[in-house]
Design a protein around this motif. Sequence first.
Motif, PDB file in Angstrom:
ATOM      1  N   GLU A  30       0.714  -1.061   0.000  1.00 53.28           N
ATOM      2  CA  GLU A  30      -0.029   0.049   0.084  1.00 53.28           C
ATOM      3  C   GLU A  30       0.993   1.274   0.137  1.00 53.28           C
ATOM      4  OE1 GLU A  30      -2.796   1.560  -1.102  1.00 53.28           O
ATOM      5  OE2 GLU A  30      -3.914   0.350   0.280  1.00 53.28           O
ATOM      6  N   PHE A  32       0.848   5.485   0.844  1.00 56.97           N
ATOM      7  CA  PHE A  32       0.461   6.672   1.756  1.00 56.97           C
ATOM      8  C   PHE A  32       1.317   8.096   1.526  1.00 56.97           C
ATOM      9  CE2 PHE A  32      -0.779   2.838   3.587  1.00 56.97           C
ATOM     10  CZ  PHE A  32      -2.234   2.940   3.700  1.00 56.97           C
ATOM     11  N   ASP A  41      -1.032   1.582   8.926  1.00 52.24           N
ATOM     12  CA  ASP A  41      -1.437   0.263   7.897  1.00 52.24           C
ATOM     13  C   ASP A  41      -0.371  -0.982   8.248  1.00 52.24           C
ATOM     14  OD1 ASP A  41      -3.020  -0.551   5.650  1.00 52.24           O
ATOM     15  OD2 ASP A  41      -0.918  -0.987   5.057  1.00 52.24           O
ATOM     16  N   ARG A  42       0.941  -0.636   8.399  1.00 56.26           N
ATOM     17  CA  ARG A  42       1.631  -1.568   8.535  1.00 56.26           C
ATOM     18  C   ARG A  42       1.349  -2.419  10.026  1.00 56.26           C
ATOM     19  NH1 ARG A  42       7.149  -0.348  11.405  1.00 56.26           N
ATOM     20  NH2 ARG A  42       5.406   0.015  13.154  1.00 56.26           N
ATOM     21  N   TRP A  44      -1.663  -2.447  11.204  1.00 54.52           N
ATOM     22  CA  TRP A  44      -2.854  -3.485  11.311  1.00 54.52           C
ATOM     23  C   TRP A  44      -2.637  -4.567  10.361  1.00 54.52           C
ATOM     24  CZ3 TRP A  44      -5.607  -4.480   6.547  1.00 54.52           C
ATOM     25  CH2 TRP A  44      -6.333  -5.053   6.503  1.00 54.52           C
ATOM     26  N   ARG A  45      -1.869  -4.509   9.490  1.00 52.35           N
ATOM     27  CA  ARG A  45      -1.505  -5.685   8.419  1.00 52.35           C
ATOM     28  C   ARG A  45      -0.775  -6.749   9.638  1.00 52.35           C
ATOM     29  NH1 ARG A  45      -1.723  -5.138   2.791  1.00 52.35           N
ATOM     30  NH2 ARG A  45      -2.555  -3.218   2.198  1.00 52.35           N
ATOM     31  N   ALA A  85      -4.404  -7.722   2.931  1.00 52.10           N
ATOM     32  CA  ALA A  85      -3.746  -7.659   4.010  1.00 52.10           C
ATOM     33  C   ALA A  85      -2.636  -9.095   4.462  1.00 52.10           C
ATOM     34  CB  ALA A  85      -4.729  -7.783   5.405  1.00 52.10           C
TER      35      ALA A  85
END
Length: 94
Positions: A30, A32, A41-42, A44-45, A85
């Motif tokens: 992804e 950003f 995001d990292r 969350w993944r 993800a």
Amino acid sequence: MRDLVSVGRSDDDTLWAVYATIGRTSRIAEVFRSRAAALADRDWRAQQVRAYEDFLRRSSQPVPHYSVAPIKRHDLPRKWTPLPALGFLRGQFV
């Protein structure tokens, strides 16, 4: 005569990429504009991978590792699309 409004083009074309790595292969998961969004995001993944890690190992799927690094807009592959993800789709590291 109409008044023209100058839309300033940012000279800084640096984006923040979340990279998914499995073994020696890395893919951009992804992208950003801000480092904070990329780090979120990292995280969350990574949480998603932890949640499904046992399933991934039992089904012989590789477990991706995520990292964040700056990337220039022109270095982004032309037909790039975000990764799921867990870093794979239909059993293949995309």
